[in-house]
Enzyme design. Sequence first.
Site, PDB file in Angstrom:
ATOM      1  N   ASP A 267     -11.548 -51.658 -58.195  1.00 59.80           N
ATOM      2  CA  ASP A 267     -12.195 -51.620 -57.034  1.00 59.80           C
ATOM      3  C   ASP A 267     -12.700 -50.243 -56.636  1.00 59.80           C
ATOM      4  O   ASP A 267     -12.383 -49.266 -57.128  1.00 59.80           O
ATOM      5  CB  ASP A 267     -11.064 -51.855 -56.002  1.00 59.80           C
ATOM      6  N   ASN A 275     -23.015 -48.140 -48.948  1.00 61.09           N
ATOM      7  CA  ASN A 275     -23.940 -48.959 -48.396  1.00 61.09           C
ATOM      8  C   ASN A 275     -24.525 -48.492 -46.826  1.00 61.09           C
ATOM      9  O   ASN A 275     -25.417 -48.459 -46.604  1.00 61.09           O
ATOM     10  CB  ASN A 275     -23.212 -50.561 -47.649  1.00 61.09           C
ATOM     11  N   HIS A 280     -27.888 -51.321 -48.441  1.00 59.17           N
ATOM     12  CA  HIS A 280     -27.449 -52.369 -49.164  1.00 59.17           C
ATOM     13  C   HIS A 280     -27.929 -52.736 -50.513  1.00 59.17           C
ATOM     14  O   HIS A 280     -27.205 -52.814 -51.707  1.00 59.17           O
ATOM     15  CB  HIS A 280     -27.343 -53.761 -48.426  1.00 59.17           C
ATOM     16  N   ASP A 284     -26.134 -52.527 -54.363  1.00 61.05           N
ATOM     17  CA  ASP A 284     -26.175 -53.484 -55.251  1.00 61.05           C
ATOM     18  C   ASP A 284     -26.344 -52.714 -56.406  1.00 61.05           C
ATOM     19  O   ASP A 284     -25.810 -53.119 -57.615  1.00 61.05           O
ATOM     20  CB  ASP A 284     -27.304 -54.244 -55.106  1.00 61.05           C
ATOM     21  N   GLU A 310     -16.698 -56.173 -54.190  1.00 59.82           N
ATOM     22  CA  GLU A 310     -16.640 -54.612 -54.757  1.00 59.82           C
ATOM     23  C   GLU A 310     -15.583 -54.852 -55.541  1.00 59.82           C
ATOM     24  O   GLU A 310     -15.235 -53.359 -56.146  1.00 59.82           O
ATOM     25  CB  GLU A 310     -17.130 -53.528 -53.960  1.00 59.82           C
TER      26      GLU A 310
END
Length: 399
Positions: A267, A275, A280, A284, A310
């Site tokens: 994680d 973010n 955002h 990505d 994530e």
Amino acid sequence: MLSFRSAPPLDPGTLLFSISVLALLMAAMAFSSMRTLPDLRFGLREWGKAMLAAGGAFLLFFFRGHAPWFLGFVVANLLVMLVPVYGLLAHARLMSRQVSRRLLWGIYGFGVSGVAVSYGLGTSTAVAVVTLSSAIALLFLATAVLVLSHARQHRNGAVFVAGLVMAAMAAGFLMRAVLSLFGQAEAVSPGAPSRPQIGVLLMGALFVVGASIGFFSMVHERQRQEVLDRARRDGLTGLFTRMAFMDMGRALEQARPPVHFAVAMIDLDHFKLVNDTHGHAAGDVVLAHVARLIANTVRSTDLVGRYGGEEFCVLLRDCSLGEASVFAARLVEAARHQAVRLPGGGEVAFTVSVGCAARRLLPQPEALMQTLARADKALYDAKHQGRDRWVAQALPSKT
Ligand SMILES: Nc1nc2c(ncn2[C@@H]2O[C@H](COP(=O)(O)OP(=O)(O)OP(=O)(O)O)[C@@H](O)[C@H]2O)c(=O)[nH]1
């Protein structure tokens, strides 16, 4: 009783015209199939061009004696020589093989050189037949090798037939080149109904239909595989989706005798902050980077999936808890020392937390879900101990 001796003779003109129509139909089929899945063409364009060239050439052969010699001889043979060139390119593209274009067009040049000499000097067509036929034989042979190796690998009957057709074409053209050296090969013409001529035309028909069916069959198979594979992959990271990961994992879980594996849950730390700070889209980019990092850290036999937003999961085959810990440590360390370059400029540093667990085989083999749950618990521990670390279940925490 049927008697081949008293059967009506096959007419070369009708055969030439029919082959031309068949080839043009195959070209139309290839070009129209390209539109179904435009990004999965797999050489359909090249095969379409090969069939278009074959259709044009046979049509010009059909009109031999009724059209200028330049068309029926020079243009027709330039087109004929394009057939194996585009045929080989189509198969190479389909099978993701590299072919040297320079070499290919060099062979094309050699093939048509005899045509130029015969036409330019006004000599006999024998020299044209020798260069054309030997160059075509070479290209068909290379294509046959490609197709037959593919047929053996995929156990596909239609493809095997297509490979044999290619090999037969190579042998036929080689024989034609040799016969021509001794002045015994006839030029293709609607007015020459000899047996060798009819044989050559029947082979041409077999090639147009048989090789096309084999080619389309291979393309459809690859498209099917690709579509299936895409459905199993996450669009952003290219990793397996959670569902695909679980499906493949369950297949391993049910293997007999039971197999040993370890799982790791990974994680990103404080990803919400990435973010919030960079947007955002930048998030990505970081996710895709981490996915690549994980994929590059595992072995090719391991499974890597995107478990959630994530969160990633890895199934390490034939792996003990100790080996899984080595993997986890390497990943945490690598992430700590990497920064992701953003497309708009700037860099983002990131860290990951990892929890891992090995499958228990005793007293009875553990289900994948149970091993994953234990790895998830270890990940939870890693987060609570401060992140940027790994925890192997049943081992003390490490940083
Ligand atoms: N850019 C991007 N963000 C995603 C995607 N999927 C999930 N996220 C974000 O991932 C973040 C997860 O946040 P949290 O669950 O709070 O976790 P975190 O901030 O990483 O904190 P910890 O896991 O506790 O270290 C949320 O902001 C989600 O919007 C995605 O596909 N792209």
